[in-house]
Design an enzyme around this catalytic site. Structure first.
Site, short mmCIF file in Angstrom:
data_model
loop_
_atom_site.label_atom_id
_atom_site.label_comp_id
_atom_site.label_asym_id
_atom_site.label_seq_id
_atom_site.Cartn_x
_atom_site.Cartn_y
_atom_site.Cartn_z
N GLY A 11 50.17 -7.21 62.59
CA GLY A 11 50.89 -8.25 63.32
C GLY A 11 52.29 -7.79 63.63
N GLY A 12 52.95 -8.53 64.46
CA GLY A 12 54.35 -8.24 64.79
C GLY A 12 55.28 -8.78 63.72
N ARG A 14 57.47 -11.17 61.77
CA ARG A 14 57.41 -12.62 61.52
C ARG A 14 56.13 -13.25 62.08
NH1 ARG A 14 59.98 -11.54 57.91
NH2 ARG A 14 62.20 -11.75 57.68
N SER A 15 55.06 -12.49 62.12
CA SER A 15 53.78 -13.03 62.61
C SER A 15 53.01 -13.77 61.53
CB SER A 15 52.91 -11.89 63.15
OG SER A 15 52.58 -10.99 62.11
N ALA A 38 58.66 -0.75 50.53
CA ALA A 38 60.03 -0.94 51.01
C ALA A 38 61.05 -0.27 50.10
CB ALA A 38 60.34 -2.43 51.11
N HIS A 52 59.99 -11.90 49.45
CA HIS A 52 58.57 -11.55 49.28
C HIS A 52 58.16 -11.65 47.82
CE1 HIS A 52 56.80 -9.72 53.03
NE2 HIS A 52 58.02 -9.98 53.43
N ARG A 53 58.99 -11.13 46.94
CA ARG A 53 58.68 -11.12 45.51
C ARG A 53 58.60 -12.55 44.97
NH1 ARG A 53 62.42 -7.35 43.46
NH2 ARG A 53 60.90 -5.75 43.92
N ARG A 56 55.25 -14.48 45.45
CA ARG A 56 54.05 -13.94 44.80
C ARG A 56 53.90 -14.56 43.42
NH1 ARG A 56 56.09 -8.75 46.79
NH2 ARG A 56 56.66 -8.12 44.69
N ASP A 86 51.84 -3.42 51.09
CA ASP A 86 52.71 -4.03 52.09
C ASP A 86 54.00 -3.21 52.18
OD1 ASP A 86 53.74 -5.74 53.96
OD2 ASP A 86 53.81 -7.50 52.66
#
Length: 184
Positions: A11-12, A14-15, A38, A52-53, A56, A86
């Site tokens: 995806g792009g 922020r998709s 990352a 992100h963390r 989860r 990711d």
């Protein structure tokens, strides 16, 4: 040979691709290890990583593989787990534009990509891989940027060919691109 269970999510920006992949991992019913590629180069990116963390589950394992992704996949591989990578986009940036400024030569780069291919082919775990689809726009200015876009397109094609399922996220909506064939 197609791996037993490899899902590729594209995806792009922020998709919704990462959140979608995280839902797939959570729904797998298996212990999940999140393999992050990352590298926090600045404060804003560190905040993105923290975001992100934070979303989860605390029960998920964590692994950091900014460059040695194939080795990390092989080390964590187990038929009873789910491994979520990711993302390939940042892994590729780490290879082509490393923080120390010493890019890999073509042979070293090819070895990393071939090793990732082999690790995905041989994986016994449920594997979910996330990547950006960035080749839908104009041809970028600058040789280095064009190489990056070209190499990501080639890498995405390679992983999609191995995958049993490929899903493209558009505005938060999953669009099935490739589905696992029905088993008789």
């Amino acid at each position: 040979m197609i791996p037993h269970d490899l899902t590729f999510v594209l995806g792009g920006a922020r998709s919704g691709k990462s959140a979608y992949a995280e839902r797939l991992a959570a729904d797998s019913g298996r212990p999940v290890t999140y393999i992050a590629t990352a590298h926090a180069a600045d404060a804003e990116f560190a905040r993105r990583i923290a975001h992100h963390r934070a979303r989860r589950p605390a029960s998920w394992g964590d692994a950091h593989a900014p460059v040695e992704l194939a080795d990390t996949l092989a080390r964590l591989d187990d038929p009873h787990v789910c491994l979520l990578v990711d993302c390939l986009t940042l892994w590729l940036a780490n290879l082509l534009c490393p923080a120390d400024g010493a890019p890999l030569d073509d042979a070293q780069y090819a070895a990393h990509v071939d090793a990732l291919d082999a690790a995905l082919r041989g994986a016994r775990a449920k594997v979910i891989v996330v990547s950006n689809e960035i080749g839908l726009g104009v041809v970028p200015l600058g040789e280095q940027t064009r190489r990056y876009v070209d190499e990501l397109g080639r890498l995405n094609q390679r992983v999609a060919a191995l995958a049993t399922r490929v899903t493209l996220l558009v505005a938060g909506l999953p669009v099935a691109i490739k589905a696992e064939p029905a088993r008789c």
